[in-house]
Design a protein around this motif. Structure first.
Motif, PDB file in Angstrom:
ATOM      1  N   UNK A 103      21.369  12.522 -22.551  1.00  0.00           N
ATOM      2  CA  UNK A 103      21.398  11.824 -21.266  1.00  0.00           C
ATOM      3  C   UNK A 103      22.584  10.862 -21.238  1.00  0.00           C
ATOM      4  N   UNK A 104      22.790  10.142 -22.340  1.00  0.00           N
ATOM      5  CA  UNK A 104      23.941   9.238 -22.428  1.00  0.00           C
ATOM      6  C   UNK A 104      25.251  10.009 -22.311  1.00  0.00           C
ATOM      7  N   UNK A 105      25.304  11.163 -22.950  1.00  0.00           N
ATOM      8  CA  UNK A 105      26.517  11.983 -22.908  1.00  0.00           C
ATOM      9  C   UNK A 105      26.802  12.470 -21.496  1.00  0.00           C
ATOM     10  N   UNK A 106      25.752  12.838 -20.763  1.00  0.00           N
ATOM     11  CA  UNK A 106      25.946  13.318 -19.393  1.00  0.00           C
ATOM     12  C   UNK A 106      26.485  12.212 -18.487  1.00  0.00           C
ATOM     13  N   UNK A 107      26.122  10.959 -18.795  1.00  0.00           N
ATOM     14  CA  UNK A 107      26.592   9.827 -17.994  1.00  0.00           C
ATOM     15  C   UNK A 107      27.993   9.385 -18.390  1.00  0.00           C
ATOM     16  N   UNK A 108      28.343   9.605 -19.665  1.00  0.00           N
ATOM     17  CA  UNK A 108      29.673   9.216 -20.144  1.00  0.00           C
ATOM     18  C   UNK A 108      30.131  10.194 -21.215  1.00  0.00           C
ATOM     19  N   UNK A 109      30.746  11.306 -20.807  1.00  0.00           N
ATOM     20  CA  UNK A 109      31.175  12.330 -21.767  1.00  0.00           C
ATOM     21  C   UNK A 109      32.279  11.874 -22.715  1.00  0.00           C
ATOM     22  N   UNK A 110      32.901  10.742 -22.429  1.00  0.00           N
ATOM     23  CA  UNK A 110      34.041  10.283 -23.224  1.00  0.00           C
ATOM     24  C   UNK A 110      33.643   9.290 -24.316  1.00  0.00           C
ATOM     25  N   UNK A 111      32.353   9.125 -24.543  1.00  0.00           N
ATOM     26  CA  UNK A 111      31.891   8.200 -25.578  1.00  0.00           C
ATOM     27  C   UNK A 111      31.768   8.948 -26.908  1.00  0.00           C
ATOM     28  N   UNK A 112      32.727   8.742 -27.794  1.00  0.00           N
ATOM     29  CA  UNK A 112      32.716   9.435 -29.079  1.00  0.00           C
ATOM     30  C   UNK A 112      31.538   9.057 -29.949  1.00  0.00           C
ATOM     31  N   UNK A 113      31.074   7.809 -29.835  1.00  0.00           N
ATOM     32  CA  UNK A 113      29.950   7.362 -30.659  1.00  0.00           C
ATOM     33  C   UNK A 113      28.674   8.136 -30.341  1.00  0.00           C
ATOM     34  N   UNK A 114      28.504   8.521 -29.081  1.00  0.00           N
ATOM     35  CA  UNK A 114      27.339   9.332 -28.707  1.00  0.00           C
ATOM     36  C   UNK A 114      27.408  10.694 -29.401  1.00  0.00           C
ATOM     37  N   UNK A 115      28.588  11.277 -29.451  1.00  0.00           N
ATOM     38  CA  UNK A 115      28.761  12.573 -30.116  1.00  0.00           C
ATOM     39  C   UNK A 115      28.496  12.447 -31.624  1.00  0.00           C
ATOM     40  N   UNK A 116      28.947  11.344 -32.214  1.00  0.00           N
ATOM     41  CA  UNK A 116      28.664  11.122 -33.639  1.00  0.00           C
ATOM     42  C   UNK A 116      27.155  11.005 -33.873  1.00  0.00           C
ATOM     43  N   UNK A 117      26.470  10.315 -32.965  1.00  0.00           N
ATOM     44  CA  UNK A 117      25.021  10.155 -33.106  1.00  0.00           C
ATOM     45  C   UNK A 117      24.301  11.495 -32.941  1.00  0.00           C
ATOM     46  N   UNK A 118      24.765  12.311 -32.009  1.00  0.00           N
ATOM     47  CA  UNK A 118      24.185  13.655 -31.857  1.00  0.00           C
ATOM     48  C   UNK A 118      24.426  14.485 -33.118  1.00  0.00           C
ATOM     49  N   UNK A 119      25.599  14.324 -33.710  1.00  0.00           N
ATOM     50  CA  UNK A 119      25.876  15.012 -34.964  1.00  0.00           C
ATOM     51  C   UNK A 119      24.956  14.555 -36.071  1.00  0.00           C
ATOM     52  N   UNK A 120      24.683  13.250 -36.126  1.00  0.00           N
ATOM     53  CA  UNK A 120      23.786  12.713 -37.145  1.00  0.00           C
ATOM     54  C   UNK A 120      22.370  13.259 -36.968  1.00  0.00           C
TER      55      UNK A 120
END
Length: 295
Positions: A103-120
């Motif tokens: 949901x956070x990614x859909x609101x801000x696709x440019x947040x690298x920290x969200x992608x790192x958290x999804x990877x974790x």
């Protein structure tokens, strides 16, 4: 458990509570309650800030309900969803973490920290291919992030892509010279590959950077003991376990990516009488009541 009244219902109940009683047989005039969306959103952001402060002190049980409510009051804030996802991640509720983070990614696709958290989250689900993809996406946005580089190295490590893992660890250290976990993990790989001398060198470097890091100190102790430097190894092992006795738990070591060879050697090391005595003494000291000051 009684059903909790929703926020809007609670506001309605409170507003009706203060209305004058209607005369007998008088019809109640229906009305629409006007809610201030901006004010509710601000309340949500304030709750999220409280949750974040609680999370800093690892008070996740208190932080979680605040973060959940914040996501309802401020549903368009990617930061709130990111916070909620991070809390779920900390409490090992991985499916809920991924849902909130997406949901956070859909609101801000440019947040690298969200992608790192999804990877974790994917890494913890042992979906290493998925984790690699998320970490790589995150590094496109934050290419010099030491923790992102380290996490990608760990995912490669679990895929047994050792050369790729070491390359990522070295990049992490190039960005942060004191990032000892990456140096430690290079040692883990070298030990599994039979390069004991190389592993020892890495762990010595990690301990030089952080003298209170129990993990490389214990690994170094095991390697030195097996190499024949027994007294030095035993002394280091005692010191490491005084710092953090969780490293006496083989399952905990597995969680920290210790390989089969090092685990086997460590298991024998932990069974040594001197190490067992040190663990027993630490347990007794921990269990001993704290002396109360005299009045």
């Amino acid at each position: 458990m009684p059903k909790r009244i929703g926020l809007i219902s609670l506001i309605v109940v409170c507003s009706l509570w203060s209305l004058p009683k209607a005369a007998y047989a008088q019809a109640l005039i229906p009305h629409t309650l006007q809610l201030d969306a901006a004010k509710l959103e601000q309340q949500g952001l304030s709750l999220a800030q409280e949750a974040a402060q609680l999370a800093q002190f690892q008070q996740y049980e208190m932080a979680m309900p605040r973060a959940r409510l914040a996501s309802q009051l401020a549903p368009k804030s990617d930061k709130v969803w990111f916070l909620l996802g991070g809390l779920y991640l900390q409490t090992k509720e991985l499916d809920s973490a991924i849902a909130a983070l997406k949901k956070a990614q859909s609101l801000n696709p440019k947040n690298g920290d969200v992608l790192f958290a999804l990877g974790s989250a994917s890494f913890q689900q042992q979906k290493y291919d998925v984790a690699v993809n998320y970490f790589q996406q995150g590094l496109k946005l934050k290419p010099n992030d030491p923790e992102g580089l380290f996490d990608l190295g760990n995912a490669y490590y679990m895929q047994r892509r050792y050369s790729d893992a070491i390359a990522q660890y070295n990049q992490a250290v190039s960005q942060d010279k004191k990032f000892w976990p990456a140096i430690n993990n290079i040692g883990l790989i070298k030990y599994e590959q039979g390069d004991v001398a190389g592993a020892i060198q890495q762990w010595q470097s990690a301990v030089t950077i952080e003298k209170q890091a129990a993990e490389p100190l214990l690994a170094l102790a095991v390697a030195l003991y097996n190499k024949g430097e027994r007294q030095k190894g035993l002394a280091m092992g005692e010191t490491a376990l005084r710092i953090d006795d969780r490293y006496a738990d083989i399952d905990f070591l597995k969680e920290n990516l210790w390989g089969d060879r090092l685990l086997a050697d460590t298991k024998k090391f932990l069974e040594l009488p001197r190490i067992q005595a040190a663990l027993q003494q630490r347990g007794e000291n921990t269990a001993a009541p704290t002396p109360q000051p005299t009045q």
